[in-house]
Design a protein around this motif. Sequence first.
Motif, PDB file in Angstrom:
ATOM      1  N   ARG A 137       0.826  -1.206   0.000  1.00  5.93           N
ATOM      2  CA  ARG A 137       0.000   0.000   0.000  1.00  5.93           C
ATOM      3  C   ARG A 137       0.860   1.256   0.000  1.00  5.93           C
ATOM      4  N   VAL A 138       1.888   1.277   0.837  1.00  3.56           N
ATOM      5  CA  VAL A 138       2.767   2.445   0.900  1.00  3.56           C
ATOM      6  C   VAL A 138       3.519   2.622  -0.416  1.00  3.56           C
ATOM      7  N   GLY A 139       4.048   1.545  -0.945  1.00  3.99           N
ATOM      8  CA  GLY A 139       4.763   1.618  -2.214  1.00  3.99           C
ATOM      9  C   GLY A 139       3.872   2.066  -3.362  1.00  3.99           C
ATOM     10  N   PHE A 140       2.653   1.559  -3.393  1.00  5.12           N
ATOM     11  CA  PHE A 140       1.731   1.937  -4.460  1.00  5.12           C
ATOM     12  C   PHE A 140       1.291   3.391  -4.316  1.00  5.12           C
ATOM     13  N   SER A 141       1.142   3.877  -3.088  1.00  5.03           N
ATOM     14  CA  SER A 141       0.795   5.281  -2.868  1.00  5.03           C
ATOM     15  C   SER A 141       1.910   6.197  -3.347  1.00  5.03           C
ATOM     16  N   ILE A 142       3.147   5.829  -3.061  1.00  7.70           N
ATOM     17  CA  ILE A 142       4.291   6.625  -3.530  1.00  7.70           C
ATOM     18  C   ILE A 142       4.363   6.604  -5.048  1.00  7.70           C
ATOM     19  N   LEU A 143       4.136   5.449  -5.641  1.00  7.61           N
ATOM     20  CA  LEU A 143       4.151   5.339  -7.107  1.00  7.61           C
ATOM     21  C   LEU A 143       3.058   6.205  -7.723  1.00  7.61           C
ATOM     22  N   LEU A 144       1.865   6.188  -7.137  1.00 10.36           N
ATOM     23  CA  LEU A 144       0.780   7.024  -7.650  1.00 10.36           C
ATOM     24  C   LEU A 144       1.137   8.499  -7.553  1.00 10.36           C
ATOM     25  N   PHE A 145       1.705   8.911  -6.433  1.00  8.39           N
ATOM     26  CA  PHE A 145       2.118  10.305  -6.276  1.00  8.39           C
ATOM     27  C   PHE A 145       3.139  10.696  -7.341  1.00  8.39           C
ATOM     28  N   LEU A 146       4.116   9.836  -7.582  1.00  5.04           N
ATOM     29  CA  LEU A 146       5.139  10.139  -8.581  1.00  5.04           C
ATOM     30  C   LEU A 146       4.564  10.201  -9.992  1.00  5.04           C
ATOM     31  N   VAL A 147       3.628   9.317 -10.305  1.00  5.56           N
ATOM     32  CA  VAL A 147       3.001   9.333 -11.633  1.00  5.56           C
ATOM     33  C   VAL A 147       2.220  10.627 -11.838  1.00  5.56           C
ATOM     34  N   VAL A 148       1.473  11.051 -10.815  1.00  2.75           N
ATOM     35  CA  VAL A 148       0.716  12.300 -10.930  1.00  2.75           C
ATOM     36  C   VAL A 148       1.670  13.491 -11.037  1.00  2.75           C
ATOM     37  N   LEU A 149       2.736  13.499 -10.248  1.00  2.00           N
ATOM     38  CA  LEU A 149       3.702  14.597 -10.299  1.00  2.00           C
ATOM     39  C   LEU A 149       4.389  14.675 -11.662  1.00  2.00           C
ATOM     40  N   ILE A 150       4.842  13.561 -12.174  1.00  2.00           N
ATOM     41  CA  ILE A 150       5.506  13.539 -13.484  1.00  2.00           C
ATOM     42  C   ILE A 150       4.526  13.928 -14.588  1.00  2.00           C
ATOM     43  N   SER A 151       3.282  13.472 -14.485  1.00  2.00           N
ATOM     44  CA  SER A 151       2.276  13.837 -15.487  1.00  2.00           C
ATOM     45  C   SER A 151       2.017  15.335 -15.487  1.00  2.00           C
ATOM     46  N   TYR A 152       2.007  15.938 -14.307  1.00  2.00           N
ATOM     47  CA  TYR A 152       1.829  17.392 -14.226  1.00  2.00           C
ATOM     48  C   TYR A 152       3.027  18.114 -14.830  1.00  2.00           C
ATOM     49  N   LEU A 153       4.229  17.672 -14.490  1.00  2.00           N
ATOM     50  CA  LEU A 153       5.432  18.338 -14.999  1.00  2.00           C
ATOM     51  C   LEU A 153       5.575  18.177 -16.515  1.00  2.00           C
ATOM     52  N   MET A 154       5.094  17.066 -17.069  1.00  2.00           N
ATOM     53  CA  MET A 154       5.169  16.849 -18.515  1.00  2.00           C
ATOM     54  C   MET A 154       4.040  17.554 -19.268  1.00  2.00           C
ATOM     55  N   GLY A 155       3.065  18.082 -18.536  1.00  2.00           N
ATOM     56  CA  GLY A 155       1.970  18.793 -19.167  1.00  2.00           C
ATOM     57  C   GLY A 155       0.814  17.904 -19.589  1.00  2.00           C
ATOM     58  N   TRP A 156       0.811  16.653 -19.157  1.00  2.86           N
ATOM     59  CA  TRP A 156      -0.260  15.723 -19.544  1.00  2.86           C
ATOM     60  C   TRP A 156      -1.537  16.001 -18.779  1.00  2.86           C
ATOM     61  N   ILE A 157      -1.429  16.575 -17.570  1.00  2.00           N
ATOM     62  CA  ILE A 157      -2.594  16.933 -16.785  1.00  2.00           C
ATOM     63  C   ILE A 157      -2.437  18.377 -16.333  1.00  2.00           C
ATOM     64  N   GLN A 158      -3.562  19.051 -16.117  1.00  2.00           N
ATOM     65  CA  GLN A 158      -3.555  20.440 -15.684  1.00  2.00           C
ATOM     66  C   GLN A 158      -4.415  20.573 -14.437  1.00  2.00           C
ATOM     67  N   PRO A 159      -4.016  21.437 -13.506  1.00  2.00           N
ATOM     68  CA  PRO A 159      -4.863  21.658 -12.322  1.00  2.00           C
ATOM     69  C   PRO A 159      -6.152  22.370 -12.726  1.00  2.00           C
ATOM     70  N   THR A 160      -7.255  21.975 -12.116  1.00  2.00           N
ATOM     71  CA  THR A 160      -8.545  22.578 -12.437  1.00  2.00           C
ATOM     72  C   THR A 160      -9.263  23.049 -11.189  1.00  2.00           C
ATOM     73  N   GLY A 161      -8.537  23.456 -10.180  1.00  4.69           N
ATOM     74  CA  GLY A 161      -9.120  23.830  -8.890  1.00  4.69           C
ATOM     75  C   GLY A 161     -10.212  24.877  -9.002  1.00  4.69           C
ATOM     76  N   LEU A 162     -10.787  25.198  -7.879  1.00  8.35           N
ATOM     77  CA  LEU A 162     -11.858  26.190  -7.838  1.00  8.35           C
ATOM     78  C   LEU A 162     -11.291  27.588  -8.118  1.00  8.35           C
ATOM     79  N   PRO A 163     -12.057  28.395  -8.856  1.00 17.22           N
ATOM     80  CA  PRO A 163     -11.575  29.756  -9.121  1.00 17.22           C
ATOM     81  C   PRO A 163     -11.581  30.603  -7.849  1.00 17.22           C
ATOM     82  N   LEU A 164     -10.592  31.470  -7.711  1.00 17.52           N
ATOM     83  CA  LEU A 164     -10.504  32.336  -6.547  1.00 17.52           C
ATOM     84  C   LEU A 164     -11.450  33.522  -6.708  1.00 17.52           C
ATOM     85  N   ARG A 165     -12.071  33.902  -5.611  1.00 18.53           N
ATOM     86  CA  ARG A 165     -12.922  35.084  -5.637  1.00 18.53           C
ATOM     87  C   ARG A 165     -12.044  36.323  -5.497  1.00 18.53           C
ATOM     88  N   GLY A 166     -12.293  37.308  -6.295  1.00 19.83           N
ATOM     89  CA  GLY A 166     -11.420  38.451  -6.243  1.00 19.83           C
ATOM     90  C   GLY A 166     -12.023  39.749  -6.186  1.00 19.83           C
TER      91      GLY A 166
END
Length: 77
Positions: A48-77
Amino acid sequence: MKYLVIAAFVAIIGSLATALVYMMRGGSSTEEDGTPRKNHMARALAFRVGFSILLFLVVLISYLMGWIQPTGLPLRG
């Protein structure tokens, strides 16, 4: 990517449930026939710990490569 993350979470929860089953069985450190019992609970938790670390690394690398983009809530301004 969405399905990969969902499958990873299912594997993590399944491994956690497996560790719970082994923990609830408890008992002595040897089987009925006198052979030493393998430490299944620790192995499931390590997976479980190893798979959690692997998932984190896959998401991080995917973000850095531009394969995924953050879509969080818009900030009120």
